[in-house]
Structure formats: C-alpha cells, structure tokens
Design an enzyme around this catalytic site. Structure first.
Site, PDB file in Angstrom:
ATOM      1  N   ASP A 278       1.299   3.162  -0.075  1.00  0.00           N
ATOM      2  CA  ASP A 278       1.657   3.968   1.137  1.00  0.00           C
ATOM      3  C   ASP A 278       0.621   4.956   1.723  1.00  0.00           C
ATOM      4  O   ASP A 278      -0.134   5.046   2.877  1.00  0.00           O
ATOM      5  CB  ASP A 278       2.916   4.181   1.310  1.00  0.00           C
ATOM      6  CG  ASP A 278       3.226   4.833   2.639  1.00  0.00           C
ATOM      7  OD1 ASP A 278       3.504   4.140   3.461  1.00  0.00           O
ATOM      8  OD2 ASP A 278       3.027   6.272   2.814  1.00  0.00           O
TER       9      ASP A 278
ATOM     10  N   ALA B 199       3.433   3.305   6.237  1.00  0.00           N
ATOM     11  CA  ALA B 199       2.642   2.246   6.136  1.00  0.00           C
ATOM     12  C   ALA B 199       3.399   1.219   5.424  1.00  0.00           C
ATOM     13  O   ALA B 199       3.273   0.017   5.725  1.00  0.00           O
ATOM     14  CB  ALA B 199       1.463   2.662   5.106  1.00  0.00           C
ATOM     15  N   ASP B 200       4.271   1.417   4.275  1.00  0.00           N
ATOM     16  CA  ASP B 200       5.126   0.398   3.781  1.00  0.00           C
ATOM     17  C   ASP B 200       5.823  -0.055   4.847  1.00  0.00           C
ATOM     18  O   ASP B 200       6.323  -1.298   4.723  1.00  0.00           O
ATOM     19  CB  ASP B 200       5.713   0.892   2.491  1.00  0.00           C
ATOM     20  CG  ASP B 200       4.961   0.918   1.333  1.00  0.00           C
ATOM     21  OD1 ASP B 200       3.853   0.099   1.325  1.00  0.00           O
ATOM     22  OD2 ASP B 200       5.322   1.712   0.298  1.00  0.00           O
ATOM     23  N   ILE B 201       6.786   0.699   5.369  1.00  0.00           N
ATOM     24  CA  ILE B 201       7.893   0.232   6.250  1.00  0.00           C
ATOM     25  C   ILE B 201       7.310  -0.397   7.563  1.00  0.00           C
ATOM     26  O   ILE B 201       7.803  -1.223   7.950  1.00  0.00           O
ATOM     27  CB  ILE B 201       8.837   1.475   6.654  1.00  0.00           C
ATOM     28  CG1 ILE B 201       9.559   1.958   5.642  1.00  0.00           C
ATOM     29  CG2 ILE B 201       9.804   0.927   7.802  1.00  0.00           C
ATOM     30  CD1 ILE B 201      10.055   3.500   5.755  1.00  0.00           C
TER      31      ILE B 201
ATOM     32  N   ALA C 192       6.442  -3.981   6.348  1.00  0.00           N
ATOM     33  CA  ALA C 192       7.727  -4.682   6.142  1.00  0.00           C
ATOM     34  C   ALA C 192       7.779  -5.439   7.576  1.00  0.00           C
ATOM     35  O   ALA C 192       8.252  -6.682   7.853  1.00  0.00           O
ATOM     36  CB  ALA C 192       8.732  -4.073   5.701  1.00  0.00           C
TER      37      ALA C 192
END
Length: 415
Positions: A159, A187-189, A192
């Site tokens: 992330d 960035a991860d969320i 998703a």
C-alpha cells in the site's frame, strides 16, 4: 386554474429496508486472498449476501491473524475488521490434495479473488487459464501492486509504495513539510473497491455472453485513477500539484482552521456560501472586499485571508462554530477522533457500526457496509471465522466423506 394535486410523499430511506438474503444471494465467491485488498473486496460481496469461502493456510492462516496487538480475545483486531460473513476453510494449496479441493470449489464458484504476487497463483495450478478450463463461466479477479503487465508487474505490492509511486503522498501533508502517507491503507482499500466494481461488471457481461473474464486490478492503477482533478490540473497547466495540508488547491476557505479549542473543517465551496460565512464569523466587511469577493480572488489571496479568518474563529470553540455555520447552510464540522466518529449520531442513525458474536472473541464491533439499498439490506450473518472453522462443512458440500476429511486432516492438508 385547476388545483394541483398534493406532492407524493418521499420514498422511505434506504436504511429502512427489512433484512433480506441480500442482492448477491446465490453467488459463490472463492476467496484465495489475504491481508487487506482481497479480503475487503470479498467482504463487500459477503455483506451483500454472497457465499464467500475464505481459504487460508492451515498452519499460519491469513497473515493478519498475527498482525497484533491489538487483540480481541485471542483474535487479531485487524483480521476481525475485514472478514465477517465468510466461511473459513483451512487448506494447504501447495499439496496436490489441497489444490484438488480448490479446483473443485472453483468449478462450483462464480468468482475467484486472489492477491498473490503475479505468477504465484499459476505456479500453484490455480491461475486464470487453469481454472477457466474447469469453469468457463468463472470471473477471476487478481489484485496486485502493479498488475499483470508492464515492467513492474513482478514487483511485490505494498500500500505505502503505491501511495508513493502514485503521487498521493506528494500532495498529502503540510505545505513545506514532509510527504505523508494517508492515515489508512488507501491504496489497498481503493484496489478492493475497484475489484468489486470490475467483478460486478464482468458478472453483468456474463449474463449475455455466458463467459467468464479476468479482472486485473493494480494498486498503482487505482491510485492514478484517484488523481482525477489533480491530474487534470497538471495536464491543463503543466504545474505540478503540491501539498496544501488540509486545504484545497482551488477553493478558499476549504480547510481545517484554528478555533478557540482546536480546529474546525470548513468547506466554503462557492461565493454564495462565502457571503454567508464572512458575516457570521464577524468578517462582514470582507464579504465585498475585491480581494476576496470571488473564489479565484480568494485563492490568489489565500495567505492574507486565512489568518484573518482564524483570528475571528478564535472567539469560539469548534463545536459552537460548527453549529452556527451549519445553521446558515455553510458546511462545517469538528475534526473527530476515531472514537468520536464512530459515536457520531449520524453514523449511529445509519447503522454504520455493527456487531457479531464470535466464538472466542466475544462481541465483535465492526464498521458496517455503507451500501444502502431500498429493497435489500447488508447484514451480518456470520462473525469472522476462526482458522478452519468451516472446513468440515465446506468439504462435505463438495462431496468429501467424513473419513476422507479426517484423512486429509491427519496428513496436514486441511485443518
């Protein structure tokens, strides 16, 4: 002139919908992912009614089971936050027998989500081409740092690296200060959410084509897409955006401002709001000042205006200013800490905190699904699973006998 009929009453708010099986009931998702990006994506589907089967390593489980403290009971709070409504299957995918279990699940699934480094799933025998051969209708989603093409595709994805390379950190932080990572794993969320959108699009297309599709999601791509008006401004002028702290590069005043007891976030998004804001805070003389009369002029004269506003706001505490400004239609809000945000009356009214009874952790409170539909309700049906909690149940559904399951457990293939 004929009398007009009375207006129709407004429709009920979405949150009034009674509990339902969920709009994605009947959809099966095989979750081969771990940590955050994949599990958050699969939790979106699980909250909306899909049957999500989370596959974990039988020895270590999802990496985030060890990302603690904090713990709740004997469970990692991180893991509990993004794995509700899933059934847990613990299987060693590096064994032939474990891979066979995953293949049988893929044959009976609508969606597979994985977030291994590119190439890893294929080496396990569980890549897109391998599973498509078993189930041509399968929607296969991969989330990685840089995607499955391009010169960086083989690099590991984190992330913070996506935030850095994607430009987000360069515009986050105080003017003249150091670059700052966004306070959560944006960035991860974000990846998703892009994955969930891509999967839903592929599912819709499958209704016409009958064929599955590969959804290739990159953390870096998602960050670039989020640049939106920042990229647009650069394309238009050639000027590289810089850090403004909490302020907006194109709107003034639109930032956190000091008050008598802390800070207040204000969003004076147009000149009409400025004409309300200035007199209320005791700066009525500035409302018609040519330096500040229009937003472009306020942007140019930002350095002069902001100290004048903060001097005026020093007369009252943040909550009092927020109430006064909201009363005249000027958006303003105190800057809540996480605990205060979760207890905010609007958050409570929207049912944005939910709970479930966990077999070892007790009552687990979680941030809820934000999707409100008029005919369906996102519900908490299952707490986050313990490691291998549903292994016997899932294997039985796949046709494994109790004797076969016991043998797989003795050999360490499943837990």
């Amino acid at each position: 002139m004929d009398a007009q009929p009375p207006p129709l009453p407004p429709p009920p708010p979405p949150q009034s919908a009674p509990p339902t099986p969920g709009p994605l009931a009947g959809l099966r998702v095989l979750d081969l992912s771990r940590i955050l990006s994949g599990p958050f994506a699969t939790m979106i589907f699980a909250d909306l009614g899909a049957d999500v089967i989370k596959v974990e390593n039988p020895t270590t489980g999802d990496d985030t089971r060890q990302w603690a403290p904090p713990f709740q009971g004997d469970q990692s709070a991180y893991f509990l936050a993004v794995n509700r409504n899933k059934r847990g299957l613990a299987v060693d995918l590096k064994t032939d027998a474990g891979r066979a279990i995953a293949e049988r699940l893929a044959e009976q699934s609508d969606v597979v989500i994985e977030n291994f480094r590119p190439g890893t799933a294929s080496r396990l025998g569980l890549g897109y081409d391998q599973l498509r051969a078993l189930n041509p209708r399968l929607i296969y989603a991969s989330i990685s740092g840089f995607g499955h093409t391009g010169p960086y595709s083989s690099e590991p994805g984190y992330d913070a690296i996506a935030q850095a390379l994607g430009g987000l950190m360069s515009v986050t932080g105080e003017a003249g200060g150091e670059p700052v990572r966004v306070g959560n794993s944006a960035a991860d969320i974000g990846a998703a959410m892009w994955a969930a959108i891509g999967i839903l699009a592929a599912l819709h297309a499958r209704q016409a084509s009958g064929q599955g599709e590969w959804v290739d999601i990159s953390l870096l791509d998602g960050q670039i897409a989020w640049l939106t008006y920042l990229a647009g401004g650069y394309f238009a002028t050639g000027e590289v955006p810089r850090r403004y702290g909490s302020a907006h590069p194109s709107i003034v005043p639109y930032q956190a401002l000091r008050t008598a007891d802390g800070h207040l976030m204000v969003a004076v998004g147009n000149d009409t709001l400025w004409q309300r804001f200035a007199p209320l805070v005791g700066l009525g003389a500035l409302a018609g000042d040519p330096r500040f009369a229009t937003n472009p002029q306020r942007v140019v004269n930002r350095a002069t205006l902001i100290p004048l506003i903060e001097a005026a706001l020093a007369a009252r505490p943040s909550a009092e200013w927020a109430e006064l400004l909201s009363g005249v239609g000027v958006p303003a809000g105190v800057i809540n800490t996480i605990d205060a945000a979760l207890e905010h009356p609007q958050v409570q009214a929207r049912d944005m905190v939910v709970s479930a009874e966990h077999p070892t952790a007790g009552t687990v409170r979680m941030a809820a699904c934000p999707i409100k539909l008029t005919r369906h309700t996102a519900t908490v049906r299952l707490p986050p699973p313990t490691l291998g909690q549903h292994t016997d149940q899932v294997l039985a559904e796949l046709g494994y006998s109790a004797v076969e399951t016991a043998a797989l457990r003795r050999s360490g293939v499943v837990r």
